[in-house]
Design an enzyme around this catalytic site. Structure first.
Site, PDB file in Angstrom:
ATOM      1  N   HIS A 140       5.465  -8.705  10.108  1.00  0.00           N
ATOM      2  CA  HIS A 140       4.595  -9.822  10.495  1.00  0.00           C
ATOM      3  C   HIS A 140       4.959 -10.435  11.853  1.00  0.00           C
ATOM      4  O   HIS A 140       4.988 -11.657  12.016  1.00  0.00           O
ATOM      5  CB  HIS A 140       4.625 -10.903   9.417  1.00  0.00           C
TER       6      HIS A 140
ATOM      7  N   HIS B 294      -2.681 -14.786   5.776  1.00  0.00           N
ATOM      8  CA  HIS B 294      -1.808 -14.614   4.623  1.00  0.00           C
ATOM      9  C   HIS B 294      -2.005 -15.692   3.555  1.00  0.00           C
ATOM     10  O   HIS B 294      -1.021 -16.209   2.995  1.00  0.00           O
ATOM     11  CB  HIS B 294      -0.359 -14.580   5.117  1.00  0.00           C
TER      12      HIS B 294
ATOM     13  N   GLU C 181      -4.618  -9.042   2.510  1.00  0.00           N
ATOM     14  CA  GLU C 181      -4.485  -9.149   3.962  1.00  0.00           C
ATOM     15  C   GLU C 181      -5.258  -8.017   4.624  1.00  0.00           C
ATOM     16  O   GLU C 181      -4.827  -6.863   4.584  1.00  0.00           O
ATOM     17  CB  GLU C 181      -2.998  -9.076   4.339  1.00  0.00           C
TER      18      GLU C 181
HETATM   19  C1  BGC Z   1       4.432  -8.359   2.533  1.00  0.00           C
HETATM   20  C2  BGC Z   1       5.472  -8.625   1.480  1.00  0.00           C
HETATM   21  C3  BGC Z   1       6.204  -9.880   1.830  1.00  0.00           C
HETATM   22  C4  BGC Z   1       5.175 -10.989   1.915  1.00  0.00           C
HETATM   23  C5  BGC Z   1       5.745 -12.333   2.230  1.00  0.00           C
HETATM   24  C6  BGC Z   1       3.498  -9.496   2.514  1.00  0.00           C
HETATM   25  O1  BGC Z   1       2.491  -9.318   3.439  1.00  0.00           O
HETATM   26  O2  BGC Z   1       3.762  -7.152   2.327  1.00  0.00           O
HETATM   27  O3  BGC Z   1       6.357  -7.554   1.370  1.00  0.00           O
HETATM   28  O4  BGC Z   1       7.179 -10.192   0.901  1.00  0.00           O
HETATM   29  O5  BGC Z   1       4.218 -10.656   2.867  1.00  0.00           O
HETATM   30  O6  BGC Z   1       6.733 -12.292   3.153  1.00  0.00           O
END
Ligand code: BGC
Length: 348
Positions: A102, A176, A314
């Site tokens: 991210h 998210h 997402e």
């Molecule tokens: C990821 C997860 C992660 C979460 C929060 C998601 O988009 O795929 O692996 O734990 O985000 O951090």
């Protein structure tokens, strides 16, 4: 309406905007473009906030697992935080074991955005702008980003992402929100019924990096082509679910990358009657079943968030695309414009 929400540890002020249209109420922070609250009526007209979050900026800054955040410059994982573009090797900020997740340690979710309120005809909305410097978190190119959140006349929440660069780079922006259509703090979403128009998914290794295979969803936990409860998927015995303590996988949308947003998923909560329909231009969606919520974070309603109390959808290009030439490309070059749109339509 704009109000002061709080301030970051370094004293930077964070504001909150409240919008309402077509029966949907949305609260957005300048910090991380975070959707702090999204309220919808149930079948008896009772409103609830259907997205996990916090009451204070301190909690967001200290320990948020991307609750409601605008994620970038690259949503999802890049293996070893490395990629090569036009013969040059780049090293990104690594924040998830050996991988970059991210956008790195200080991704777009941890930045303060310039926010401007806009109205266009019957729609209301916000334009969020941020310029990410060349080299920020290791990414090449100055990235000029504009994200528009629109609440339409019928209460849909639409996100339009746009970005340009002055050097070849990679981009994959997403949002998210952690959905619980029964209301944040209402408990598990395992009874929510989900449909996703995807016949294939990208299996992952132990670090949640795609192996490169596009596997059929038939006879796996990832088969949501017909409506099925989230719990039904999660209870299937499949070694893929052990890597992420549940579902944390990219589904390959049958429609592929499209010019216009097309319907890809429906989420329905039988208890409240609330539904969410998702349309996107993107070729993939990361379905994350809230596996890492472990009771340490407490929501605005005072209830601790536990595993499975929400799920994320997402919309995105596939994880680790910069290292997978066979996946749809995430490269953006000077002169080009990155565009992505996702529309959330709510109903009862
Ligand atoms: C990821 C997860 C992660 C979460 C929060 C998601 O988009 O795929 O692996 O734990 O985000 O951090």
């Amino acid at each position: 309406m704009k109000e002061l929400f709080g301030q970051l540890a370094d004293g930077t002020k964070v504001h909150r905007w409240s919008l309402e249209n077509g029966g949907t109420r949305l609260k957005v922070l300048s910090y991380g473009g975070i959707v702090q609250s999204l309220e919808l009526p149930d079948r008896s007209g009772q409103y609830a906030n259907v997205s996990l979050g916090f009451d204070t900026v301190e909690e967001y800054e200290a320990s948020s697992p991307y609750f409601g955040a605008l994620v970038g410059r690259y949503g999802n994982r890049i293996a070893q935080g490395r990629f090569t573009l036009d013969g040059e090797d780049y090293r990104l900020s690594v924040n998830d074991g050996d991988n970059s997740l991210h956008g790195g340690t200080e991704g777009f979710d941890k930045r303060v955005w310039d926010v401007e309120e806009v109205t266009s005809g019957p729609d209301v909305g916000l334009v969020l702008r941020r310029t990410s410097a060349d080299g920020e978190m290791g990414f090449p190119g100055t990235l000029t980003t504009k994200v528009t959140y629109t609440l339409t006349e019928r209460g849909d929440w639409r996100i339009d992402y746009e970005a340009t660069t002055d050097r070849a780079t990679i981009v994959n922006l997403t949002n998210h929100v952690y959905w619980n259509l029964a209301g944040e703090g209402a408990g598990s979403v395992h009874d929510h019924e989900l449909t996703i128009a995807a016949s294939r998914y990208t299996p992952v290794d132990a670090g949640l990096i795609p192996t490169g295979e596009l596997a059929e969803v038939a006879d796996t936990p990832f088969d949501f082509r017909e409506p099925k409860t989230v719990g039904e998927g999660l209870r299937r015995a499949d070694p893929q679910l052990l890597h992420a303590k549940g579902i944390d996988h990219n589904l390959v949308l049958d429609k592929g990358l499209t010019e216009r947003p097309e319907h890809i998923a429906t989420l329905r909560d039988p208890s409240s009657g609330r539904t969410l329909k998702l349309a996107t231009t993107e070729p993939g969606v990361q379905f994350y079943s809230g596996n890492f919520l472990d009771g340490t974070l407490v929501g605005p309603g005072g209830r601790a968030y536990r595993q499975g109390d929400a799920l994320c959808l997402e919309t995105q290009h596939f994880p680790d695309s910069p290292n997978r030439p066979e996946f749809p490309s995430t490269v953006l070059r000077p002169g080009g414009t990155y565009r992505s749109t996702t529309v959330h339509s709510f109903g009862i």
